[in-house]
Design an enzyme around this catalytic site. Structure first.
Site, PDB file in Angstrom:
ATOM      1  N   GLU A 152       0.815  -1.225   0.000  1.00  0.00           N
ATOM      2  CA  GLU A 152       0.000   0.000   0.000  1.00  0.00           C
ATOM      3  C   GLU A 152       0.849   1.276   0.000  1.00  0.00           C
ATOM      4  O   GLU A 152       0.760   2.105   0.912  1.00  0.00           O
ATOM      5  CB  GLU A 152      -0.967   0.003   1.190  1.00  0.00           C
ATOM      6  CG  GLU A 152      -2.064  -1.024   1.039  1.00  0.00           C
ATOM      7  CD  GLU A 152      -3.187  -0.878   2.073  1.00  0.00           C
ATOM      8  OE1 GLU A 152      -2.982  -0.224   3.107  1.00  0.00           O
ATOM      9  OE2 GLU A 152      -4.270  -1.430   1.825  1.00  0.00           O
ATOM     10  N   GLU A 309      -6.726  -7.889  -0.718  1.00  0.00           N
ATOM     11  CA  GLU A 309      -7.122  -7.915   0.689  1.00  0.00           C
ATOM     12  C   GLU A 309      -8.573  -7.479   0.833  1.00  0.00           C
ATOM     13  O   GLU A 309      -9.039  -6.600   0.111  1.00  0.00           O
ATOM     14  CB  GLU A 309      -6.309  -6.913   1.522  1.00  0.00           C
ATOM     15  CG  GLU A 309      -4.853  -7.200   1.701  1.00  0.00           C
ATOM     16  CD  GLU A 309      -4.178  -6.122   2.556  1.00  0.00           C
ATOM     17  OE1 GLU A 309      -4.870  -5.462   3.359  1.00  0.00           O
ATOM     18  OE2 GLU A 309      -2.964  -5.932   2.389  1.00  0.00           O
TER      19      GLU A 309
HETATM   20  C1  GLA Z   1      -4.052  -2.657   4.823  1.00  0.00           C
HETATM   21  C2  GLA Z   1      -2.692  -3.311   4.885  1.00  0.00           C
HETATM   22  C3  GLA Z   1      -2.639  -4.496   5.751  1.00  0.00           C
HETATM   23  C4  GLA Z   1      -3.451  -4.312   6.995  1.00  0.00           C
HETATM   24  C5  GLA Z   1      -4.863  -3.949   6.617  1.00  0.00           C
HETATM   25  C6  GLA Z   1      -5.786  -3.801   7.781  1.00  0.00           C
HETATM   26  O1  GLA Z   1      -4.800  -3.017   3.761  1.00  0.00           O
HETATM   27  O2  GLA Z   1      -2.180  -3.608   3.616  1.00  0.00           O
HETATM   28  O3  GLA Z   1      -1.268  -4.722   6.068  1.00  0.00           O
HETATM   29  O4  GLA Z   1      -2.887  -3.289   7.748  1.00  0.00           O
HETATM   30  O5  GLA Z   1      -4.844  -2.725   5.947  1.00  0.00           O
HETATM   31  O6  GLA Z   1      -7.060  -3.398   7.374  1.00  0.00           O
END
Ligand code: GLA
Ligand code: ZN
Length: 673
Positions: A152, A309
């Site tokens: 991210e 995710e």
């Molecule tokens: C992000 C991150 C993860 C985690 C999630 C929690 O998407 O990439 O590492 O921290 O948030 O929601």
């Protein structure tokens, strides 16, 4: 139309797995639970830099080797992360230059994550080196299915390294200081620069005030581009480092949907496949989630993408973290698939015990066993995806309508001082998107550089910035028979945020056949009205006062001193039509207006469904898959318009028959094209 994006022949199922936080006994138990849940893919090594590199010269891969061997032995595919989303503490101590500086000038200390200065030579060197070492070490693992660079990416930095890099970036772009002075219009407020070193970063110490507002839009806009490019360069260095050893393994980084700081349309050109993390807030509507999926598909040129995710149940970072209701995780997973995802992945597999994510949802909860609602739902979905096998992956969505979305335009609109601070680009685009979504009309979200020719309807909400050549491209689209729609606050500026003089909407004026003389900003809650197609609609936010120059008025304002002036216009150009919506209206207007326009353009709905039931189609040359998604908490019925086989229940259903969808239920109908 069939596109295999990676070496997986079913919808990949799994997610972030952090065995480094657990002992080896737990690993074995994890493997058992993964089998129960039909997990086949894990993302490993997302935050392990400090473990992998204890000091400047030492690298330790033994524990990761064990993990890699464990998951391979257990038949799991690996999305391998490079761990560079958080630098080690020793590195920050030894090289403070890798720490970011905030917009208010504060230099950060070690802590958190996503915390490295993108222009730090030390960060760039060690992050690319680690990526290369990982690729060299794990290149022969045949279960390595993708690279996941960093995590991210985002944020910004205002340190001295960045300031120097900004000057270099500007020099490369503008060549001469005179050109820089021209594009920034520095004659305003005596800002003329004589030397590149006089330029400083625009932040709260210089041009910015009150958070993100700026006194010099051109400078701030260039900083945004520069920052996005700087971070992209870090990604690219790692990309090249892994490609050197594993040229055939696709590389991605997990994006975040409508994330303003990074120009994802530019980023995606550097990614082998697009992946993203879907974390809607409690208030988000199904249309808003779908909008993000469609953006993510669009930046990848329409190819399938990865849902990297989502939470199986709760997040930990919202003000209150509501549970996903029974069935909603499954529903949203299929929604992602319906919009082009070839994976359903979670953060995370096992709930950690410390720090800020210990109450974030996971497949395996703190209780440690499989007898939880969340695990049961995850295992149920896992079994379904396993049974679906190779149905759907590689198929595309086919859309005949497109919404134009552009990051530079986004930045420029929201930096603008006037006409209204209530104007938010994404919200305006979303009004148009939601209207199509509500009618099950497939839409692509495309960028200004994409090809417009396959579309019949092109909507460009608030096209404030018209970059060179875009006006001609839109004209060609219309002349060839396309229907083009744009709105208030369009055509004002060029790519430098310099106004196109000679009357708004600048380069779009002739095509639209109008001249916008003034624009009235309405305070929140205040409205004007107009009647269109027999119904009265609201006019809000901005009301343009415009004159016809060849276009025809389809509706006019009812109130105020501009009562009677056109609010909706249509101009016939070549074989097509160019529409101008001079205000923000209500959801009913957008629905009816776009419904009519798409109808006239011969664009059909994926299916006719009750309110709250979404229909979306993926297809290849032979098959199409109609997804029916019940976003409501009550049972709904859909009457089938064609014969098909419902894949989740394995039944053939005839045209004209009713299909009952339970609360949050899903159906996938396979049909011949
Ligand atoms: C992000 C991150 C993860 C985690 C999630 C929690 O998407 O990439 O590492 O921290 O948030 O929601
Ligand atoms: Zn910096």
């Amino acid at each position: 139309m069939y596109e295999k994006i990676w070496n997986q022949n079913k919808i990949a199922y799994g997610g972030d797995y952090n065995p480094e936080q657990w002992d080896e006994e737990t690993w074995e138990e994890d493997m058992r639970l993964f089998r129960l849940a039909h997990i086949d893919t894990v993302t490993l090594n997302v935050f392990s830099w400090a473990a992998l590199q204890p000091d400047e010269d030492t690298y330790r891969f033994e524990r990761l080797d064990k993990i890699m061997n464990l998951v391979r032995r257990n038949g799991l595919n690996v999305v391998l992360a490079t761990s560079t989303g958080a630098h080690p503490a020793w590195m920050a101590r030894r090289y403070p230059e890798i720490l970011r500086t905030e917009a208010d000038g504060r230099k950060r200390k070690f802590g958190g994550r996503h915390n490295s200065c993108p222009n730090s030579p030390v960060y760039r060197k060690y992050s690319a080196r680690l990526a290369g070492k990982l690729a060299e070490r794990y290149r022969d693992y045949d279960n390595l299915v993708a690279w996941h660079i960093s995590n991210e990416y985002g944020g910004e930095c205002y340190c001295e390294n960045c300031e120097r890099a900004f000057r270099r970036w500007l020099r490369e772009k503008y060549r001469t200081i005179e050109e820089l002075n021209r594009v920034w219009d520095t004659a305003f407020w005596g800002h003329t620069f004589y030397d590149w070193d006089e330029i400083v970063l625009p932040n709260l110490l210089s041009e910015h005030f009150d958070g993100e507002r700026t006194m010099f839009q051109g400078i701030s806009l260039d900083y945004r581009r520069f920052n996005s490019d700087s971070i992209l360069e870090c990604y690219r260095l790692e990309y090249e480092a892994v490609k050197k050893y594993t040229p055939d393994i696709p590389v991605t980084t997990n994006l975040m949907g409508f994330y303003k700081p990074l120009d994802y349309q530019k980023w995606a050109k550097n990614m082998d496949l697009v992946s993203w993390d879907n974390y809607p807030s409690n208030q988000d509507t199904p249309a808003q989630i779908a909008f993000s999926h469609d953006l993510m598909r669009g930046i990848g040129g329409g190819k399938p993408f990865l849902l990297m995710e989502q939470t199986p149940s709760v997040t930990n970072w919202l003000p209150y973290n509501a549970l996903k209701r029974p069935g909603v995780m499954r529903l949203w997973s299929y929604q992602a698939v319906a919009h082009g995802a070839d994976s359903v992945m979670f953060f995370q597999m096992r709930r950690s015990i410390g720090a800020c994510e210990k109450y974030h949802g996971a497949i395996i909860d703190h209780v440690g066993h499989e007898h939880t609602r969340v695990f049961r739902e995850a295992a149920g979905l896992g079994a379904e995806l396993a049974a679906l096998g190779d149905e759907t992956p590689g198929t595309r969505k086919a859309a005949k309508a497109a919404i134009l979305f552009d990051w530079d335009n986004w930045w420029a609109i929201e930096y603008s001082a006037g006409p209204s601070r209530l104007l938010k680009y994404k919200d305006e685009a979303e009004n148009y998107y939601a209207a199509l979504f509500a009618q099950n009309i497939a839409v692509d979200i495309i960028g200004v550089e994409d090809d417009f020719t396959g579309y019949r309807v092109l909507i460009a909400p608030v096209l404030y910035m018209v970059k060179p050549g875009l006006d001609e491209k839109i004209r060609a689209f219309v002349e060839a028979g396309g229907r083009f729609v744009t709105t208030f606050f369009s055509g004002y500026v060029d790519e430098h945020d310099l106004v196109t003089v000679g009357g708004y909407p600048g380069k779009l004026r002739e095509l639209l056949g109008i001249w916008v003389e003034e624009s009235d900003a309405l305070p929140e809650g205040q409205k004007n009205h107009f009647i269109w197609n027999g119904r009265r609609h609201k006019a809000m936010l901005l009301c343009d006062l415009l004159h016809l120059e060849g276009a025809e008025a389809l509706a006019s304002y009812e109130e105020d001193f501009y009562a009677g002036m056109p609010v909706l216009t249509k101009n016939v150009v070549g074989r097509g039509e160019a529409y101008y919506v001079a205000t923000r209206s209500d959801a009913d207007f957008y629905r009816e207006f776009l419904g009519k326009l798409c109808g006239e353009a011969g664009i059909c709905a994926a299916a006719h469904t009750p309110e709250g039931v979404e229909a979306a189609v993926r297809q290849n040359a032979e098959q199409e898959y109609l997804f029916l998604l019940n976003h409501t908490s009550t049972e709904q019925t859909v009457i089938l318009e064609r014969d098909g086989i419902e894949l989740l229940r394995g039944e053939a259903i005839k045209k004209g028959n009713q299909l009952a969808l339970p609360p949050y239920g899903v159906a996938i109908l396979k049909r011949d094209v």
